[in-house]
Design a protein around this motif. Structure first.
Motif, mmCIF file in Angstrom:
data_model
loop_
_atom_site.group_PDB
_atom_site.id
_atom_site.type_symbol
_atom_site.label_atom_id
_atom_site.label_comp_id
_atom_site.label_asym_id
_atom_site.label_seq_id
_atom_site.Cartn_x
_atom_site.Cartn_y
_atom_site.Cartn_z
ATOM 1 N N PRO A 220 -9.961 10.829 9.730
ATOM 2 C CA PRO A 220 -10.120 9.536 10.394
ATOM 3 C C PRO A 220 -11.074 8.638 9.620
ATOM 4 C CG PRO A 220 -11.322 11.255 11.562
ATOM 5 C CD PRO A 220 -10.563 11.922 10.462
ATOM 6 N N LEU A 221 -10.702 7.381 9.562
ATOM 7 C CA LEU A 221 -11.543 6.384 8.916
ATOM 8 C C LEU A 221 -12.147 5.507 9.990
ATOM 9 C CD1 LEU A 221 -9.199 5.374 5.977
ATOM 10 C CD2 LEU A 221 -11.251 6.766 5.834
ATOM 11 N N SER B 91 -10.379 0.643 8.719
ATOM 12 C CA SER B 91 -10.673 0.654 7.287
ATOM 13 C C SER B 91 -9.757 1.615 6.537
ATOM 14 C CB SER B 91 -12.134 1.016 7.038
ATOM 15 O OG SER B 91 -12.380 2.355 7.375
ATOM 16 N N PHE B 92 -9.570 1.279 5.280
ATOM 17 C CA PHE B 92 -8.774 2.109 4.391
ATOM 18 C C PHE B 92 -9.357 1.974 2.998
ATOM 19 C CE2 PHE B 92 -5.144 3.752 2.125
ATOM 20 C CZ PHE B 92 -4.713 4.755 2.978
ATOM 21 N N ALA B 93 -9.184 2.995 2.168
ATOM 22 C CA ALA B 93 -9.729 2.973 0.810
ATOM 23 C C ALA B 93 -8.732 2.308 -0.139
ATOM 24 C CB ALA B 93 -10.027 4.388 0.345
ATOM 25 N N ARG C 269 -13.603 1.111 -6.336
ATOM 26 C CA ARG C 269 -13.074 1.840 -5.179
ATOM 27 C C ARG C 269 -13.904 1.410 -3.989
ATOM 28 N NH1 ARG C 269 -10.873 7.650 -4.455
ATOM 29 N NH2 ARG C 269 -11.087 7.878 -2.219
ATOM 30 N N PHE C 270 -13.231 0.979 -2.943
ATOM 31 C CA PHE C 270 -13.958 0.493 -1.774
ATOM 32 C C PHE C 270 -13.122 0.678 -0.524
ATOM 33 C CE2 PHE C 270 -11.363 -2.912 -3.321
ATOM 34 C CZ PHE C 270 -10.933 -3.600 -2.202
ATOM 35 N N LYS C 271 -13.795 0.667 0.609
ATOM 36 C CA LYS C 271 -13.107 0.712 1.892
ATOM 37 C C LYS C 271 -13.153 -0.681 2.479
ATOM 38 C CE LYS C 271 -13.789 5.497 3.016
ATOM 39 N NZ LYS C 271 -14.316 6.468 3.946
ATOM 40 N N CYS C 272 -12.046 -1.079 3.030
ATOM 41 C CA CYS C 272 -11.959 -2.404 3.624
ATOM 42 C C CYS C 272 -11.476 -2.229 5.060
ATOM 43 C CB CYS C 272 -11.005 -3.285 2.814
ATOM 44 S SG CYS C 272 -10.994 -4.994 3.332
ATOM 45 N N GLY C 273 -12.256 -2.691 5.991
ATOM 46 C CA GLY C 273 -11.931 -2.550 7.404
ATOM 47 C C GLY C 273 -11.185 -3.751 7.931
ATOM 48 N N THR C 274 -10.014 -3.999 7.413
ATOM 49 C CA THR C 274 -9.261 -5.174 7.817
ATOM 50 C C THR C 274 -7.785 -4.884 7.883
ATOM 51 O OG1 THR C 274 -8.805 -7.484 7.333
ATOM 52 C CG2 THR C 274 -8.999 -6.017 5.463
ATOM 53 N N LYS D 25 -4.932 9.106 0.074
ATOM 54 C CA LYS D 25 -6.353 8.884 0.313
ATOM 55 C C LYS D 25 -6.756 7.439 0.024
ATOM 56 C CE LYS D 25 -7.675 13.626 -0.367
ATOM 57 N NZ LYS D 25 -7.287 14.006 0.944
ATOM 58 N N LEU D 26 -5.932 6.728 -0.763
ATOM 59 C CA LEU D 26 -6.232 5.343 -1.088
ATOM 60 C C LEU D 26 -4.974 4.616 -1.494
ATOM 61 C CD1 LEU D 26 -6.189 5.044 -4.451
ATOM 62 C CD2 LEU D 26 -8.290 6.308 -4.192
ATOM 63 N N ILE D 27 -5.093 3.291 -1.577
ATOM 64 C CA ILE D 27 -3.994 2.454 -2.052
ATOM 65 C C ILE D 27 -4.411 1.889 -3.398
ATOM 66 C CG2 ILE D 27 -2.664 0.349 -1.650
ATOM 67 C CD1 ILE D 27 -2.987 0.887 1.367
ATOM 68 N N LEU D 28 -3.584 2.100 -4.410
ATOM 69 C CA LEU D 28 -3.853 1.603 -5.754
ATOM 70 C C LEU D 28 -3.366 0.153 -5.844
ATOM 71 C CD1 LEU D 28 -4.806 2.241 -8.628
ATOM 72 C CD2 LEU D 28 -2.502 3.008 -9.128
ATOM 73 N N LEU D 29 -4.300 -0.756 -6.094
ATOM 74 C CA LEU D 29 -3.980 -2.178 -6.169
ATOM 75 C C LEU D 29 -3.824 -2.640 -7.611
ATOM 76 C CD1 LEU D 29 -6.506 -3.674 -3.587
ATOM 77 C CD2 LEU D 29 -4.061 -3.265 -3.257
#
Length: 154
Positions: A10-11, A15-17, A29-34, A90-94
């Motif tokens: 759970p995040l 938020s997601f990384a 690398r960052f988490k954004c809660g949006t 675990k994350l989204i590569l942008l």
């Protein structure tokens, strides 16, 4: 029998990384809660040190097939975040597209090597096309001259 599915950790809230590589090669690398694209773009431009009012960037993500897909709306962002959670990413590569520069900030060395391969492939194709054109012209000139020399003079 299905094996038990591993639960995604759970995040905090929504938020997601996210992860991307900037023009200097630094990985962010960052988490954004949006769940709004405007807030995510703002977070990325802030990390890049860009003036968000003057520089409008476009964000793309890499899907499970390796394609770069444009995030064009809040629904696109929410859909990708939900997909990433369901597939236990675990994350989204942008990838970052800076309009007006005609370039996408690459996210990995594999992107650079793919781009270099594409350039070499295009160059080879151009050389091959040029060679075929020159050879065709040579054959046409030869055939025209041989017809002139073989024709009876009257």
């Amino acid at each position: 029998m299905q094996r038990p599915r591993r639960q995604y950790p759970p995040l905090f809230g929504n938020s997601f990384a996210f992860k991307f590589k900037d023009q200097k090669g630094c990985i962010h690398r960052f988490k954004c809660g949006t769940k709004t694209l405007v807030e995510l773009v703002s977070a990325v431009t802030q990390r890049l040190g860009l003036d968000g009012d003057k520089c409008r960037i476009k964000l793309l993500y890499e899907d499970n097939e390796g394609d770069k897909v444009l995030l064009a709306s809040d629904d696109d962002l929410v859909g990708e975040m939900n997909h990433a959670k369901l597939t236990e990413w675990k994350l989204i590569l942008l990838h970052i597209d800076v309009p007006g520069t005609n370039k996408i900030i690459l996210s990995s060395k594999s992107d650079i090597s793919t781009m270099q391969r594409n350039v070499w492939t295009s160059l080879r194709a151009g050389i091959l096309a040029g060679t075929i054109a020159v050879a065709s012209i040579g054959v046409m000139v030869y055939l025209k001259r041989s017809k002139v020399c073989d024709s009876p003079q009257g």
